[in-house]
Design an enzyme around this catalytic site. Structure first.
Site, short mmCIF file in Angstrom:
data_model
loop_
_atom_site.label_atom_id
_atom_site.label_comp_id
_atom_site.label_asym_id
_atom_site.label_seq_id
_atom_site.Cartn_x
_atom_site.Cartn_y
_atom_site.Cartn_z
N SER A 165 1.05 10.14 -4.17
CA SER A 165 0.78 9.56 -2.86
C SER A 165 0.46 8.08 -3.04
CB SER A 165 -0.38 10.31 -2.21
OG SER A 165 -0.55 9.91 -0.87
N ASN A 166 -0.11 7.45 -2.06
CA ASN A 166 -0.50 6.03 -2.17
C ASN A 166 -1.83 5.80 -1.47
OD1 ASN A 166 0.02 5.34 0.71
ND2 ASN A 166 2.08 6.00 0.13
N ARG A 167 -2.28 4.56 -1.47
CA ARG A 167 -3.64 4.27 -1.01
C ARG A 167 -3.79 4.05 0.50
NH1 ARG A 167 -6.61 3.21 -5.56
NH2 ARG A 167 -5.51 2.16 -7.26
#
Ligand code: CTP
Length: 392
Positions: free
Chosen positions: A208-210
């Site tokens: 995923s990402n932030r």
């Protein structure tokens, strides 16, 4: 201009003694209907409030029913309101609203109205600071309720602290500001994606990402307050959805794509704010991957949702975001062209994860609007200003 209707809810704080004065001052900016709770009657008389507001005071959910068999006064009042102001608002009222309790006229109205709601709390400092109240306030704020105060000063107990009703002048000014808010998205359907996507590699792990989702949620709230109909397709976030939005949850890019395609047709505007993962694990293991040896994770491309729907753009307005670590303007302009966008909001990676943002809004003609550091709420307002102008 026809007069706007302000419903003034008065609840049982000692600050209710200021309600007559407040009603008088609100009369200068609109038509005022006062609704009081049982507890408020201990501090202020309905007769005085009727005189101050120039209107009958609503004292109970069933008063009209008893006299005239009128069963839906809460609905007609809810529809008449351009603003529902609760001043003073007690800890008890705030907590009821945060939990959807509707056991008197005022709390029922709050559930029934689509008008903006402004809450001016007044209570003892310890009560205000207690975590349960702070949680309830945060919950209401996340849902789009607005707050003013409380102010610092001498309280009924004689002590100094935070908890006083905000000064009446400030309450009136804020009410006036809300009544004058632009309603330039009425009858428009705004489709917004927000947050990250999660791409599983086995039952317990994902990449995923932030992305926090804050920018997309701020856009949803801002569009709602301008009268727009909002569909928010959200990746996994820690945020509470704004009330009034149709919220659809999506975990993966594939799921998000499916929901965007399903909702794109009826949209007038699509704001693609989600940080869609560009890749997903090619294989999703059915069983948990054991940590016994090295292995190579093979990734495959996810669909580019924005690019795909841009082929069916029609008259819709498309807005994209570009988060870049380098060559911000150049990369953003390339994405705007490639995805056939009307606007692209470029933000440098250094700003990710904050409450504020420094963005540039770039249009088709390559014009760049440089915004200073602003809270995301304000960035959202500026983006919607541009969209509303294009819709005209
Ligand atoms: N976007 C999308 N689907 C994807 C990737 C991105 O709809 N699979 C949208 C984003 O919501 C954003 C815009 O496209 O509005 C640009 O996203 P970004 O990730 O910055 O750009 P990419 O096109 O993926 O380019 P790159 O990651 O190579 O910078």
């Amino acid at each position: 201009m026809p007069k706007k209707t302000i419903i003034l809810g008065v609840t049982g704080s000692i600050a209710a003694v200021k309600a007559e004065n407040l009603a008088k001052r609100l009369k200068e900016i609109g038509r005022v209907i006062v609704v009081i709770t049982e507890a408020a009657k201990e501090f202020v008389a309905p007769e005085g409030l009727a005189k101050a507001s120039g209107n009958r005071v609503v004292t109970s959910l069933f008063e009209k029913y008893r006299k005239e068999r009128e069963t839906v006064e809460h609905i007609s009042l809810a529809e008449e309101a351009d603003l529902l102001l609760i001043a003073p608002a007690t800890a008890n009222t705030i907590s009821k609203l945060a939990n959807g309790i509707a056991d008197d006229m005022l709390s029922t109205l709050v559930l029934a109205t689509k008008a903006p709601i402004l809450i001016a709390p007044a209570m003892n400092t310890n009560m205000w600071e207690t975590p349960i109240i702070q949680e309830n306030v945060a919950k209401l704020k996340a849902r789009g309720y607005r707050f003013i105060g409380p102010a610092f000063g001498r309280l009924a107990s004689g002590r100094m602290g935070k908890g006083r009703l905000a000064p009446l002048g400030r309450i009136v000014k804020e009410s006036e500001r809300i009544l004058k808010e632009k309603k330039d998205l009425i009858k428009k359907r705004i489709l917004i994606t927000a947050g990250p996507t999660q791409e599983p590699l086995d039952p317990v792990r994902f990449i995923s990402n932030r992305s926090s989702g804050r920018m997309g949620y701020a856009l949803a709230r801002a569009a709602l307050s301008r009268g727009g109909g909002v569909t928010l397709i959200s990746g996994p976030t820690q945020l509470l959805p704004p009330s009034g939005a149709e919220v659809i949850n999506a975990q993966t890019a594939k799921e998000m794509r499916r929901e965007v395609l399903r909702n794109f047709k009826k949209a007038d505007v699509f704001i693609s704010c989600a940080a869609v993962a560009d890749y997903r694990p090619k294989k999703r293991e059915k069983k948990k991957i054991k940590g016994e040896r090295n292995f190579t994770l093979e990734l495959e491309r996810n669909p580019d949702i924005l690019k795909e729907v841009s082929r069916k753009k029609g008259k819709r307005i498309l807005v994209g975001f570009a988060l870049e670590t380098e060559n911000l303007i150049k990369n953003a302009k390339a994405k705007l062209r490639e995805k056939n966008l009307d606007l692209i909001v470029a933000n440098p990676y250094s700003q990710a994860g904050r409450e504020t943002n420094i963005v540039k809004i770039i249009d088709k003609k390559g014009r760049i609007q440089n915004l200073p550091r602003l809270p995301k709420k304000e960035v959202a307002r500026r983006i919607l200003d541009r969209i509303a102008r294009m819709l005209k």
